[in-house]
Design a protein around this motif. Structure first.
Motif, PDB file in Angstrom:
ATOM      1  N   MET A   1       0.812  -1.196   0.000  1.00 23.92           N
ATOM      2  CA  MET A   1       0.000   0.000   0.000  1.00 23.92           C
ATOM      3  C   MET A   1       0.847   1.248   0.000  1.00 23.92           C
ATOM      4  N   LEU A   2       1.919   1.208   0.697  1.00 19.52           N
ATOM      5  CA  LEU A   2       2.775   2.361   0.687  1.00 19.52           C
ATOM      6  C   LEU A   2       3.589   2.347  -0.573  1.00 19.52           C
ATOM      7  N   SER A  82      -3.073   9.952  -3.412  1.00 21.40           N
ATOM      8  CA  SER A  82      -1.874   9.220  -3.015  1.00 21.40           C
ATOM      9  C   SER A  82      -0.786  10.008  -2.310  1.00 21.40           C
ATOM     10  N   LEU A  84      -0.205  10.680   0.662  1.00 24.31           N
ATOM     11  CA  LEU A  84       0.321  10.153   1.906  1.00 24.31           C
ATOM     12  C   LEU A  84       1.445   9.153   1.690  1.00 24.31           C
ATOM     13  N   SER A  88       4.975   8.520   3.820  1.00 19.78           N
ATOM     14  CA  SER A  88       4.732   7.547   4.864  1.00 19.78           C
ATOM     15  C   SER A  88       5.935   6.940   5.558  1.00 19.78           C
TER      16      SER A  88
ATOM     17  N   TRP B  98      -3.621   4.859  10.913  1.00 22.32           N
ATOM     18  CA  TRP B  98      -3.291   4.891   9.508  1.00 22.32           C
ATOM     19  C   TRP B  98      -4.509   4.527   8.659  1.00 22.32           C
ATOM     20  N   ASP B 107      -4.651  11.917   3.574  1.00 24.83           N
ATOM     21  CA  ASP B 107      -3.328  11.904   3.020  1.00 24.83           C
ATOM     22  C   ASP B 107      -2.487  12.974   3.640  1.00 24.83           C
ATOM     23  N   LYS B 111       0.779  13.566   6.751  1.00 25.16           N
ATOM     24  CA  LYS B 111       1.973  14.308   6.396  1.00 25.16           C
ATOM     25  C   LYS B 111       2.346  15.370   7.400  1.00 25.16           C
TER      26      LYS B 111
END
Lengths: 134, 134
Positions: A1-2, A82, A84, A88, B98, B107, B111
């Motif tokens: 996912m990351l 996306s 994040l 991450s 998360w 997102d 950050k």
DNA sequence: CTGACACTTAACATTATGGTTAAGTATAGT
DNA sequence: ACTATACTTAACCATAATGTTAAGTGTCAG
């Protein structure tokens, strides 16, 4: 996912945090949490001019927080899905120190947005609130 | 969703994000992740004057990111203690948050935690904190 | 084609931010 | 007491951010 991507540069972080350092913009982000909206729809929630909103959107876009699309004569903004992932893994090194604070922010922003973007009288015309002392 | 607390006001968020929207300040936060430091020690990492650092510290303090103490003629800054010191539960917590975030707005909120000890473009040469995150 | 609509861009005023140097305050050392 | 150290505060300057109104630009509607 990351997803794998380079961690953000200092400048990107400047833009990101800078973008979030404004109640109107946080309000917009909150509004967009519910799905994409047009500029006019977004603007309806605030007592400021359309050009002002337009520029806030530009700031959010530049900060990679939102993306925009044109549909006829209407422009819609939506949260960028996306962003994040970019941060991450890098974020993890400080997460421990910050998780508590983050939890609070998390809730707050959702709330500030969901409840009333109107709630940001703090930065409006009324009067000069004491800001930075330095 | 987590512990009880009042959520930050819009103004507090302005201060928080505003504080993080500067590379020098993110750098300071990164330095402090390793423990408390004096103003001079912090300043040594940047090519700007001591008064400038002093003001950055004031901004961070006002944003509730750090606290400061005086010890003799030395002043030390430290990250504001997170009530979430339990590292063992942290991971679970992290994972949970998360997912929450991904399912909600965020997102960008994640950050927020991305405190940067990193590259200061042309003006800073970090050295005591991990630069790259993964 | 003409005009309303949905914005964006331009020009401008005001305030905030971030850096500098010089001066001030408090403590330590001799 | 005298001086160095460790900052902070003050005064000042340049640039960026935020808002305003007025003037575009592009699209739909008649």
């Amino acid at each position: 996912m990351l997803s794998v991507r380079e961690h953000p540069t200092s400048e990107e972080l400047d833009l990101l945090f800078g973008a979030l350092a404004d109640a109107t913009r946080r309000g917009i982000v909150g509004q967009l949490a519910g799905g994409e909206l047009t500029v006019t729809e977004l603007a309806a929630q605030y007592p400021i001019s359309l050009p002002a909103i337009s520029r806030h959107l530009k700031v959010l876009e530049r900060a990679l927080i939102i993306t925009r699309s044109k549909d006829g004569r209407v422009r819609r903004a939506r949260l960028r899905p996306s962003s994040l992932a970019n941060t991450s893994t890098w974020l993890a090194q400080y997460e421990r120190l910050w998780s508590d604070r983050l939890n609070r922010l998390d809730d707050l922003i959702a709330k500030e947005a969901a409840i009333s973007p109107q709630a940001h009288k703090t930065r409006m015309k009324p009067k000069n609130i004491s800001e930075e002392g330095a």
